[in-house]
Design an enzyme around this catalytic site. Structure first.
Site, PDB file in Angstrom:
ATOM      1  N   PHE A 209      51.155  36.528  40.322  1.00 63.69           N
ATOM      2  CA  PHE A 209      49.829  36.674  39.726  1.00 63.69           C
ATOM      3  C   PHE A 209      49.644  38.162  39.434  1.00 63.69           C
ATOM      4  O   PHE A 209      49.540  38.979  40.352  1.00 63.69           O
ATOM      5  CB  PHE A 209      48.735  36.215  40.693  1.00 63.69           C
ATOM      6  CG  PHE A 209      48.615  34.716  40.842  1.00 63.69           C
ATOM      7  CD1 PHE A 209      49.554  33.853  40.292  1.00 63.69           C
ATOM      8  CD2 PHE A 209      47.551  34.173  41.543  1.00 63.69           C
ATOM      9  CE1 PHE A 209      49.444  32.482  40.438  1.00 63.69           C
ATOM     10  CE2 PHE A 209      47.425  32.801  41.698  1.00 63.69           C
ATOM     11  CZ  PHE A 209      48.372  31.957  41.148  1.00 63.69           C
ATOM     12  N   GLU A 210      49.581  38.497  38.169  1.00 62.63           N
ATOM     13  CA  GLU A 210      49.454  39.902  37.779  1.00 62.63           C
ATOM     14  C   GLU A 210      48.044  40.196  37.289  1.00 62.63           C
ATOM     15  O   GLU A 210      47.328  39.310  36.834  1.00 62.63           O
ATOM     16  CB  GLU A 210      50.520  40.256  36.739  1.00 62.63           C
ATOM     17  CG  GLU A 210      51.929  39.981  37.276  1.00 62.63           C
ATOM     18  CD  GLU A 210      53.054  40.590  36.459  1.00 62.63           C
ATOM     19  OE1 GLU A 210      52.806  41.544  35.692  1.00 62.63           O
ATOM     20  OE2 GLU A 210      54.196  40.108  36.608  1.00 62.63           O
TER      21      GLU A 210
END
Length: 419
Positions: A209-210
């Protein structure tokens, strides 16, 4: 093994001849087409002996072989630093640490997937298959990954499913926030990931998850705790990819609590790259100083035995005036070297950053600048990882050509095999 930097006017034959190694061996390990050397290009010389050349010193040989001066002196029974031209110096094998190695793969044609896995099987503990997207409801997208999972397992590599907040517009902080801040959606996603593990015979998950928002810091860490607890019931691994923090107050990295994340999961893959990328001015992609600082920051906050140092298999080609990302592009290590060869320009090396770079003008006269990870840059980081005694390393992504990467990993560590 030692690393040699090509000088102007040299050929593969002249290099192999002066170090008394097989031309075919040098060509094979470096995957060199005939006549493609560039001044400043790094080569691995696959031998355990070094032939002293004019101007050499023990210090220089130690730097080229990533051995200490004392190790070389002891192995050769030397009582002084004096060397003679033509002297044969034995380079003892490094004492290898056992390490986990994790890289990413994007499923393509079965023949390409099989060739990649076969190439990297000896240096791979895990390979993360990219990727499953989450939806706003906490569901997972589909992925045709049956062949790659089966092939990974047949080569004793643990397959991980990469789960991301990617959308058509890129990594979405809003999408992650929507799922993380709703207990029902968060729980649904945990169960969907668990079901994915069991249905498709994955060995674990890689959460990527960026751009997680600062205000979602606690909910992201709590999601990882819930997920790890659930997956542990089935004996599955929970890994997470995080950006390379060097201090706590970097605004766009506030969503990543290294201490909390490190306590929650089994493996933390630090994406130690893109300090410079297509939307920034030209510069080193993975400068050693910043990498060292990131690892120091991480080790203060989590168990070093959970840390994997993620490294790039690429660089960037920026076009003047260097302000429009649309004019810039990512290039593999091999593509970068081919660019230098095609434009007949030497490759330079920043000793401070441990990164290679060069400039060229294209057919229209436009100035370009290229920075990329080369052999010396990768060796410096592998050496650092070993000295800091972290869990291991890995890279983004297999398929980006870096011919010497497996040889380098094998020179520094022995990859742990779990299946």
């Amino acid at each position: 093994m030692f690393i040699y930097t090509v000088r102007s006017g040299e050929s593969l034959y002249s290099i192999a001849h002066k170090y008394r190694v097989s031309l075919e061996a040098v060509q094979s390990v470096n995957q060199l087409p005939a006549g493609t050397l560039v001044p400043g290009q790094d080569l691995i010389i696959p031998t355990n002996h070094y032939i002293v050349q004019p101007g050499d010193s023990l210090y220089l040989i130690a730097r080229m072989s990533y051995l200490s001066i004392q190790t070389i002196m002891t192995a050769n029974g030397l009582n002084s630093y004096a060397l003679t031209v033509g002297q044969r110096i034995y380079l003892p094998p490094r004492s290898k640490a056992i390490a986990d190695n994790l890289s990413f793969i994007v499923p393509t044609e079965p023949s390409e997937v099989e060739a990649l896995i076969r190439t990297y099987q000896s240096v791979s503990t895990y390979i993360a298959v990219f990727d499953y997207h989450i939806s706003a409801e906490g569901e997972l997208s589909q992925l045709d990954d049956t062949f790659v999972i089966r092939t990974l397992r047949s080569h004793r590599i643990v397959p991980l499913a990469t789960v991301t907040n990617l959308t058509a517009a890129g990594f979405s902080a809003e999408l992650a926030s929507t799922v993380l801040n709703d207990a029902a959606r968060r729980s649904r996603l945990v169960e969907r990931i668990y079901r994915l593990m069991t249905n498709k015979h994955y060995g674990g998950v890689m959460i990527d998850f960026e751009r997680v928002k600062g205000e979602d810091r606690e909910t992201f860490t709590e999601f990882l705790r819930l997920l790890a607890r659930r997956l542990k019931e089935g004996g599955y691994v929970t890994a997470v990819a995080v950006p390379p923090k060097t201090r706590e107050d970097i605004p766009w990295m506030l969503g990543y609590d290294y201490r909390g994340i490190g306590a929650a999961v089994d493996l933390v893959f630090i994406m130690a790259y893109d300090w410079h990328e297509i939307s920034t001015p030209p510069g080193p992609v993975a400068p050693i100083g910043a990498v060292r600082q990131t690892l120091g920051f991480a080790i203060e906050r989590m168990d070093r035995r959970k840390i994997l140092l993620g490294l790039p298999r690429y660089g960037y080609d920026w076009a003047a005036p260097f302000t429009n990302p649309a004019n810039n592009r990512a290039v593999s290590v091999q593509t970068a070297i081919q660019l230098a060869f095609r434009h007949r320009v030497p490759i330079s090396y920043s000793v401070r950053d441990e990164q290679a770079y060069f400039s060229y003008r294209n057919g229209q006269g436009r100035l370009h600048q290229v920075w990329f990870e080369n052999i010396r840059g990768r060796a410096a980081k592998l050496d650092l990882a070993v000295r800091l005694r972290i869990r291991g390393g890995g890279s983004w992504q297999l398929g980006l050509e870096f011919p010497q990467s497996s040889y380098l990993v094998n020179a520094f560590v022995q990859a742990r095999k779990l299946i």
